[in-house]
Scaffold this motif. Sequence first.
Motif, mmCIF file in Angstrom:
data_model
loop_
_atom_site.group_PDB
_atom_site.id
_atom_site.type_symbol
_atom_site.label_atom_id
_atom_site.label_comp_id
_atom_site.label_asym_id
_atom_site.label_seq_id
_atom_site.Cartn_x
_atom_site.Cartn_y
_atom_site.Cartn_z
ATOM 1 N N LEU A 1 76.485 40.517 84.733
ATOM 2 C CA LEU A 1 76.840 41.907 83.540
ATOM 3 C C LEU A 1 75.584 42.296 84.143
ATOM 4 O O LEU A 1 74.920 43.512 82.594
ATOM 5 C CB LEU A 1 77.049 40.923 82.667
ATOM 6 N N ASP A 2 74.876 42.922 84.707
ATOM 7 C CA ASP A 2 73.553 43.386 85.138
ATOM 8 C C ASP A 2 73.599 44.581 86.604
ATOM 9 O O ASP A 2 74.026 43.783 87.430
ATOM 10 C CB ASP A 2 72.437 43.079 84.935
ATOM 11 N N GLY A 3 72.965 46.412 85.479
ATOM 12 C CA GLY A 3 73.465 46.349 87.859
ATOM 13 C C GLY A 3 74.178 47.024 88.206
ATOM 14 O O GLY A 3 75.322 47.025 88.032
ATOM 15 N N GLY A 4 74.133 47.153 88.760
ATOM 16 C CA GLY A 4 75.393 47.145 90.457
ATOM 17 C C GLY A 4 76.687 46.142 90.363
ATOM 18 O O GLY A 4 77.649 46.839 90.130
ATOM 19 N N PRO A 5 76.005 44.697 90.412
ATOM 20 C CA PRO A 5 77.620 43.542 90.148
ATOM 21 C C PRO A 5 78.271 43.821 89.094
ATOM 22 O O PRO A 5 78.954 43.789 88.649
ATOM 23 C CB PRO A 5 76.860 42.303 89.910
ATOM 24 N N LEU A 6 78.268 44.801 87.919
ATOM 25 C CA LEU A 6 78.838 44.693 86.550
ATOM 26 C C LEU A 6 79.554 46.093 87.208
ATOM 27 O O LEU A 6 81.286 45.670 86.898
ATOM 28 C CB LEU A 6 77.751 46.142 85.849
ATOM 29 N N TYR A 7 79.977 47.122 87.765
ATOM 30 C CA TYR A 7 80.859 47.738 88.435
ATOM 31 C C TYR A 7 82.239 46.714 89.636
ATOM 32 O O TYR A 7 83.615 46.783 89.098
ATOM 33 C CB TYR A 7 80.275 48.698 89.249
ATOM 34 N N LEU A 8 81.598 45.860 89.943
ATOM 35 C CA LEU A 8 82.261 44.975 90.165
ATOM 36 C C LEU A 8 83.195 43.559 89.473
ATOM 37 O O LEU A 8 84.130 43.331 89.233
ATOM 38 C CB LEU A 8 81.706 43.999 91.424
ATOM 39 N N ALA A 9 82.177 43.456 88.119
ATOM 40 C CA ALA A 9 82.402 42.575 87.998
ATOM 41 C C ALA A 9 83.235 43.139 87.024
ATOM 42 O O ALA A 9 84.780 42.678 86.191
ATOM 43 C CB ALA A 9 81.802 42.289 86.190
ATOM 44 N N LEU A 10 83.463 44.490 85.736
ATOM 45 C CA LEU A 10 85.171 45.191 85.238
ATOM 46 C C LEU A 10 85.901 45.441 86.324
ATOM 47 O O LEU A 10 86.929 45.619 85.579
ATOM 48 C CB LEU A 10 84.063 46.306 85.021
ATOM 49 N N SER A 11 85.626 46.099 87.461
ATOM 50 C CA SER A 11 87.181 45.918 88.215
ATOM 51 C C SER A 11 87.528 44.946 88.412
ATOM 52 O O SER A 11 88.866 44.523 88.825
ATOM 53 C CB SER A 11 86.051 46.670 90.025
ATOM 54 N N ASN A 12 87.078 44.112 89.009
ATOM 55 C CA ASN A 12 87.794 42.123 88.913
ATOM 56 C C ASN A 12 88.968 42.104 87.905
ATOM 57 O O ASN A 12 89.705 41.574 87.944
ATOM 58 C CB ASN A 12 86.885 40.820 88.693
ATOM 59 N N ILE A 13 88.276 42.427 86.047
ATOM 60 C CA ILE A 13 89.504 42.511 85.282
ATOM 61 C C ILE A 13 90.282 43.627 85.582
ATOM 62 O O ILE A 13 91.516 42.676 85.669
ATOM 63 C CB ILE A 13 88.797 42.683 83.982
ATOM 64 N N ALA A 14 89.979 44.492 86.396
ATOM 65 C CA ALA A 14 90.754 45.851 86.429
ATOM 66 C C ALA A 14 92.281 45.000 87.389
ATOM 67 O O ALA A 14 93.317 44.705 87.266
ATOM 68 C CB ALA A 14 90.428 47.078 86.534
ATOM 69 N N VAL A 15 91.590 44.846 88.432
ATOM 70 C CA VAL A 15 92.507 44.206 89.796
ATOM 71 C C VAL A 15 93.237 42.360 89.277
ATOM 72 O O VAL A 15 94.429 42.665 89.506
ATOM 73 C CB VAL A 15 91.104 43.861 90.601
ATOM 74 N N TRP A 16 92.660 42.041 88.559
ATOM 75 C CA TRP A 16 93.237 40.617 88.416
ATOM 76 C C TRP A 16 94.230 40.864 87.326
ATOM 77 O O TRP A 16 95.643 40.077 87.322
ATOM 78 C CB TRP A 16 92.402 39.694 87.137
ATOM 79 N N GLY A 17 94.152 41.646 86.830
ATOM 80 C CA GLY A 17 95.650 42.084 85.276
ATOM 81 C C GLY A 17 96.698 43.461 85.970
ATOM 82 O O GLY A 17 97.470 43.174 85.806
ATOM 83 N N GLY A 18 96.585 44.525 86.616
ATOM 84 C CA GLY A 18 96.234 45.068 87.257
ATOM 85 C C GLY A 18 97.989 45.143 88.888
ATOM 86 O O GLY A 18 98.296 45.627 89.242
#
Length: 308
Positions: free
Chosen positions: A162-179
Amino acid sequence: MTASSHRRPDTTRSAPFFFLLPATLLFILFLALPIGYAVWLSFHKVHVHGLGLGTHARSEVWAGLANYADALTDRELLHGAMRVVGYGCIVVPVMLGLALLLAMMLDTERVRLAPFTRLAIFLPYAIPGVVAALLWGFLYLPDVSPFYYVLEKLNLPQPDLLDGGPLYLALSNIAVWGGTGFNMIVIYTSLQAIPAEVYEAAKLDGATPLQIALRIKIPMVAPSLVLTFFFSIIATLQVFSEPTTLKPLTNSVSTTWSPLMKVYRDAFGSGDLYAAAAEAVLIAIATLLLSFGVLRTASRRNRQEPTP
């Protein structure tokens, strides 16, 4: 002929319009009018007289393109757009790649429990985005996440998602998991529509399963890939619920992390509906142009197919 027989053709001709009337009214009331009102607000602003006190101290005046000029030069809005572009570069290819791979795996003859597998893959799409973001958000927190507990016991590094660059991966994981499940169903439906004779002819010619997948299945489901790519781009540009839901869990997500979050803050946080309307109109125009470009490019490629 009787008078009633003459009236029947007129009734028949007008019947489709009566069926379209409810949908037309709903479209006007809940889509056309709000869009028109937002466009109207984007060309106005509030003019304050004197100290701004009193009943008539504030008035709505014509602003022309001033709100649009301010939005186009707003660094927060531009930075939010750049963050969304980086977010989309991760989400769209990963999600569509997984959807295509899963659809082709389910389309094979060797797969078992295909109905259950399709339902299991599609099920995350049925979960509301806010609920999914909350679920993954707590899994990202080191203090409550079981994943971090396992990593600690194994003496493995514990990255802060939830900090820095990994935040993009965390948000992307939610979208990929759901879509992924929705896109997989669209592609899988197109694969099921391919005639079995095409596969039989390819096998008689000595084509391997990999060649059938690359040279037959993927080209024939190209329209479905374009459709899912089109929907994915629109969803990416309109990302809002995931970063908004994760915002209370981390300081890395600002109130203007995405363009829609900027619109929400200006409209309901700062109370500047006029600037928010201009920003919303610009986002809609950008979405329209990008979507039109994708569809135009896809149609040109279909027209330029090589002739045998």
